[in-house]
Structure formats: structure tokens, C-alpha cells
Motif scaffolding. Structure first.
Motif, PDB file in Angstrom:
ATOM      1  N   SER A  75       0.820  -1.217   0.000  1.00  2.00           N
ATOM      2  CA  SER A  75       0.000   0.000   0.000  1.00  2.00           C
ATOM      3  C   SER A  75       0.849   1.261   0.000  1.00  2.00           C
ATOM      4  O   SER A  75       0.386   2.330  -0.407  1.00  2.00           O
ATOM      5  N   GLU A  76       2.099   1.145   0.435  1.00  5.11           N
ATOM      6  CA  GLU A  76       2.990   2.302   0.528  1.00  5.11           C
ATOM      7  C   GLU A  76       3.971   2.382  -0.631  1.00  5.11           C
ATOM      8  O   GLU A  76       4.706   3.366  -0.757  1.00  5.11           O
ATOM      9  N   PHE A  77       4.005   1.367  -1.464  1.00  6.42           N
ATOM     10  CA  PHE A  77       4.974   1.340  -2.555  1.00  6.42           C
ATOM     11  C   PHE A  77       4.660   2.423  -3.584  1.00  6.42           C
ATOM     12  O   PHE A  77       3.504   2.667  -3.927  1.00  6.42           O
ATOM     13  N   SER A  78       5.702   3.062  -4.095  1.00 11.80           N
ATOM     14  CA  SER A  78       5.544   4.015  -5.189  1.00 11.80           C
ATOM     15  C   SER A  78       6.617   3.748  -6.232  1.00 11.80           C
ATOM     16  O   SER A  78       7.766   3.414  -5.903  1.00 11.80           O
ATOM     17  N   LEU A  79       6.255   3.908  -7.477  1.00 14.98           N
ATOM     18  CA  LEU A  79       7.151   3.633  -8.592  1.00 14.98           C
ATOM     19  C   LEU A  79       8.240   4.701  -8.702  1.00 14.98           C
ATOM     20  O   LEU A  79       7.954   5.904  -8.630  1.00 14.98           O
ATOM     21  N   CYS A 186       7.714  -8.273 -13.525  1.00 18.96           N
ATOM     22  CA  CYS A 186       6.908  -9.249 -12.791  1.00 18.96           C
ATOM     23  C   CYS A 186       6.802  -8.880 -11.309  1.00 18.96           C
ATOM     24  O   CYS A 186       5.754  -9.080 -10.683  1.00 18.96           O
ATOM     25  N   ILE A 187       7.877  -8.338 -10.732  1.00 17.56           N
ATOM     26  CA  ILE A 187       7.797  -7.884  -9.347  1.00 17.56           C
ATOM     27  C   ILE A 187       6.814  -6.731  -9.230  1.00 17.56           C
ATOM     28  O   ILE A 187       5.944  -6.712  -8.337  1.00 17.56           O
ATOM     29  N   LEU A 188       6.915  -5.758 -10.144  1.00 16.50           N
ATOM     30  CA  LEU A 188       5.978  -4.630 -10.115  1.00 16.50           C
ATOM     31  C   LEU A 188       4.541  -5.119 -10.247  1.00 16.50           C
ATOM     32  O   LEU A 188       3.644  -4.652  -9.529  1.00 16.50           O
ATOM     33  N   TRP A 189       4.325  -6.066 -11.155  1.00 21.15           N
ATOM     34  CA  TRP A 189       2.967  -6.564 -11.364  1.00 21.15           C
ATOM     35  C   TRP A 189       2.447  -7.284 -10.116  1.00 21.15           C
ATOM     36  O   TRP A 189       1.281  -7.129  -9.737  1.00 21.15           O
ATOM     37  N   GLN A 190       3.296  -8.069  -9.463  1.00 22.62           N
ATOM     38  CA  GLN A 190       2.873  -8.769  -8.255  1.00 22.62           C
ATOM     39  C   GLN A 190       2.591  -7.793  -7.104  1.00 22.62           C
ATOM     40  O   GLN A 190       1.691  -8.022  -6.284  1.00 22.62           O
ATOM     41  N   ILE A 191       3.337  -6.690  -7.038  1.00 25.40           N
ATOM     42  CA  ILE A 191       3.036  -5.651  -6.056  1.00 25.40           C
ATOM     43  C   ILE A 191       1.627  -5.105  -6.300  1.00 25.40           C
ATOM     44  O   ILE A 191       0.817  -4.980  -5.368  1.00 25.40           O
ATOM     45  N   MET A 192       1.334  -4.767  -7.551  1.00 26.95           N
ATOM     46  CA  MET A 192       0.023  -4.208  -7.886  1.00 26.95           C
ATOM     47  C   MET A 192      -1.090  -5.234  -7.681  1.00 26.95           C
ATOM     48  O   MET A 192      -2.192  -4.888  -7.262  1.00 26.95           O
ATOM     49  N   LYS A 193      -0.783  -6.504  -7.952  1.00 31.87           N
ATOM     50  CA  LYS A 193      -1.777  -7.559  -7.748  1.00 31.87           C
ATOM     51  C   LYS A 193      -2.095  -7.719  -6.262  1.00 31.87           C
ATOM     52  O   LYS A 193      -3.264  -7.845  -5.874  1.00 31.87           O
ATOM     53  N   ALA A 194      -1.068  -7.721  -5.424  1.00 28.94           N
ATOM     54  CA  ALA A 194      -1.290  -7.822  -3.982  1.00 28.94           C
ATOM     55  C   ALA A 194      -2.128  -6.645  -3.487  1.00 28.94           C
ATOM     56  O   ALA A 194      -3.041  -6.802  -2.667  1.00 28.94           O
ATOM     57  N   ARG A 195      -1.837  -5.458  -3.980  1.00 23.11           N
ATOM     58  CA  ARG A 195      -2.612  -4.268  -3.603  1.00 23.11           C
ATOM     59  C   ARG A 195      -4.063  -4.413  -4.044  1.00 23.11           C
ATOM     60  O   ARG A 195      -4.993  -4.103  -3.287  1.00 23.11           O
ATOM     61  N   GLN A 196      -4.265  -4.890  -5.274  1.00 26.07           N
ATOM     62  CA  GLN A 196      -5.619  -5.095  -5.796  1.00 26.07           C
ATOM     63  C   GLN A 196      -6.403  -6.083  -4.939  1.00 26.07           C
ATOM     64  O   GLN A 196      -7.613  -5.927  -4.718  1.00 26.07           O
ATOM     65  N   TYR A 220      13.060  -1.703  -4.697  1.00 24.29           N
ATOM     66  CA  TYR A 220      11.620  -1.575  -4.497  1.00 24.29           C
ATOM     67  C   TYR A 220      11.385  -1.028  -3.094  1.00 24.29           C
ATOM     68  O   TYR A 220      11.635  -1.720  -2.099  1.00 24.29           O
ATOM     69  N   LYS A 221      10.903   0.217  -3.031  1.00 19.47           N
ATOM     70  CA  LYS A 221      10.823   0.885  -1.734  1.00 19.47           C
ATOM     71  C   LYS A 221       9.432   1.471  -1.518  1.00 19.47           C
ATOM     72  O   LYS A 221       8.784   1.895  -2.480  1.00 19.47           O
ATOM     73  N   PRO A 222       9.008   1.491  -0.232  1.00 20.08           N
ATOM     74  CA  PRO A 222       9.770   1.058   0.944  1.00 20.08           C
ATOM     75  C   PRO A 222       9.911  -0.460   1.005  1.00 20.08           C
ATOM     76  O   PRO A 222       9.051  -1.193   0.518  1.00 20.08           O
ATOM     77  N   MET A 223      10.976  -0.903   1.615  1.00 18.72           N
ATOM     78  CA  MET A 223      11.290  -2.311   1.798  1.00 18.72           C
ATOM     79  C   MET A 223      11.401  -2.596   3.288  1.00 18.72           C
ATOM     80  O   MET A 223      11.876  -1.755   4.050  1.00 18.72           O
TER      81      MET A 223
END
Length: 235
Positions: A75-79, A186-196, A220-223
Motif C-alpha cells: 500500500s505504501e509502494f511508489s514507482l 513481474c515484481i511490479l505486477w505482483q506488487i500491484m496484484k497484492a494491492r488489488q 523496491y521501496k519502501p522495503m
């Protein structure tokens, strides 16, 4: 909360470390006879364990703390700027969810990936038995996210869904699409999937201090890193 009191764990004999040259490693395994429910694995992931096939393990090396469990609070991750470019570059990819199972198409991609990217690793040479034991033999809360362009399979992200997180088990991709940086995507997509899905974290396995191959994880931050049995924020 699932209790760990009655679970047996076994330590291996020292063996060559897969991450740090010249180092020996010891691995702690959960009793393979113990059924691995989603609740139990979720509890174990929270204290730094990982899954490979039906095996649950954690580094247990005397005098070395280089392998540090890492997770992203989604929820806190930003690109970052480069991550935004990667995300936009790959918006033409179609992604579908599949049950872990053997197919010649998926295995063929895995074999090409290992032969191209990991010739010097302990997974080389690839084999059907290795692939099956490592990825296909997975619990029912695991899935293969297949990435395709115009119907062509270009990557597979193997992912576990836990109680409040996703766990990125392994990703393999077509080496001919290197310019897309599919592992990072794939990491970015899994982050967005978890958020979804309304989950809290994406587990990324171990960040290994001193191993250049693992440096990408702290981009990938925050970590959050599990240090001295406490999750600590790495800004």
C-alpha cells in the motif's frame, strides 16, 4: 495464530553457499511430513521461511547473517522513474492465472531461461524432474501467472497467495525479450496484484548482503527486512 511449537525442524550439514563464493551454508528445513496449510505457511513466511516445491526452509548459517528476508508493504509502494518506464513499456502484455502443472510450452520456456541466465548456477542443467519438483509440485494456493504477447508465452511468475500477502516464488522469462526487463516487471505486477487483492505485503525471499545478483531487490521501496527477528523499514 498458528502455533509452531509442535513442528520439527532439521538442519543440513554445511554445503557450498549458492550466493557467496567460498562460503559454506547450512539450511533449516521444516519436517516434510507436516501438512503445509496456507495458515501455517503464512506464519512461517512472517519469520523468514521460504518454499521450494513441498520444502519449507530458512538459512541457518553459523556466524553469517547475509541472507535477510525481504518484503514490500504494497500500500505504501511508489514507482521510481525507471520503474514507471518499465511499467509503461510492458502494458501490451496479457497476464492470466493458471494452476501449477507441467506443459511442454511452460517447461520449454523454463529450460531456455535456465540455459541462458543461470549456466553457472546449481539449477543447471535444467530437467523435467527438477522443474516439476521445484515449481509444479506446489500447494493449491500457488499459481502460475502466464505473461503473453500476441499469444506467445514470454514469462511465468510463480506466486503463492498467503493470508495477508503474496510470496514471489520464482520468475522465468524468454531471454529474447531482455529489453523489457521482465523479471523487474513481474515484481511490479505482483506488487500491484497484492494491492488489488487487499493484501499487505509481497514477500521477495532473501536479500543477500554482498551478492550483486540480489541487489535489485532493494530497488523496491519502501522495503522491510527481517533483522534480529523484527521487521525493520529500509527507506
Amino acid at each position: 495464530m498458528t502455533s509452531l511449537k509442535n513442528i520439527k525442524f532439521y538442519a543440513t550439514q554445511p554445503h557450498s553457499c549458492s550466493y557467496l563464493s567460498g562460503k559454506d551454508a547450512t539450511t533449516l528445513f521444516m519436517d516434510p511430513e507436516k501438512p503445509l496449510s496456507q495458515a501455517l505457511y503464512s506464519r512461517l513466511a512472517d519469520i523468514g521461511f521460504r518454499r521450494s516445491g513441498h520444502h519449507i526452509y530458512r538459512p541457518h548459517c553459523s556466524g553469517c547473517k547475509a541472507c535477510i528476508p525481504a518484503r514490500i508493504p504494497v500500500s505504501e509502494f511508489s514507482l521510481s522513474r525507471s520503474q514507471k518506464r518499465n511499467w509503461q513499456k510492458n502494458q501490451d502484455i496479457d497476464i492470466t492465472e493458471h494452476t501449477p502443472e507441467f506443459s511442454h510450452e511452460v517447461y520449454g520456456l523454463y529450460e531456455r531461461y535456465i540455459r541462458s541466465q543461470h549456466k553457472d548456477g546449481d539449477m543447471f542443467p535444467p530437467s523435467v524432474e527438477q522443474f516439476t519438483g521445484f515449481l509444479v509440485d506446489s500447494p493449491d494456493y500457488c499459481c502460475f501467472y502466464q505473461l503473453r504477447i500476441n499469444g506467445q508465452l514470454i514469462a511465468v511468475a510463480v506466486t503463492d497467495r498467503l493470508k495477508d500477502s503474496l510470496s514471489a516464488i520464482y520468475t522465468f522469462y524468454d531471454p529474447d525479450h531482455g529489453k523489457r526487463s521482465l523479471g523487474r516487471y513481474c515484481i511490479l505486477w505482483q506488487i500491484m496484484k497484492a494491492r488489488q487483492l487487499g493484501l499487505k505485503y509481497l514477500h521477495l525471499g532473501y536479500w543477500v548482503k554482498g551478492c550483486r545478483k540480489m541487489d535489485y531487490k532493494i530497488d523496491y521501496k519502501p522495503m522491510e527486512l527481517l533483522i534480529n527477528n523484527h521487521w525493520s523499514r529500509l527507506i
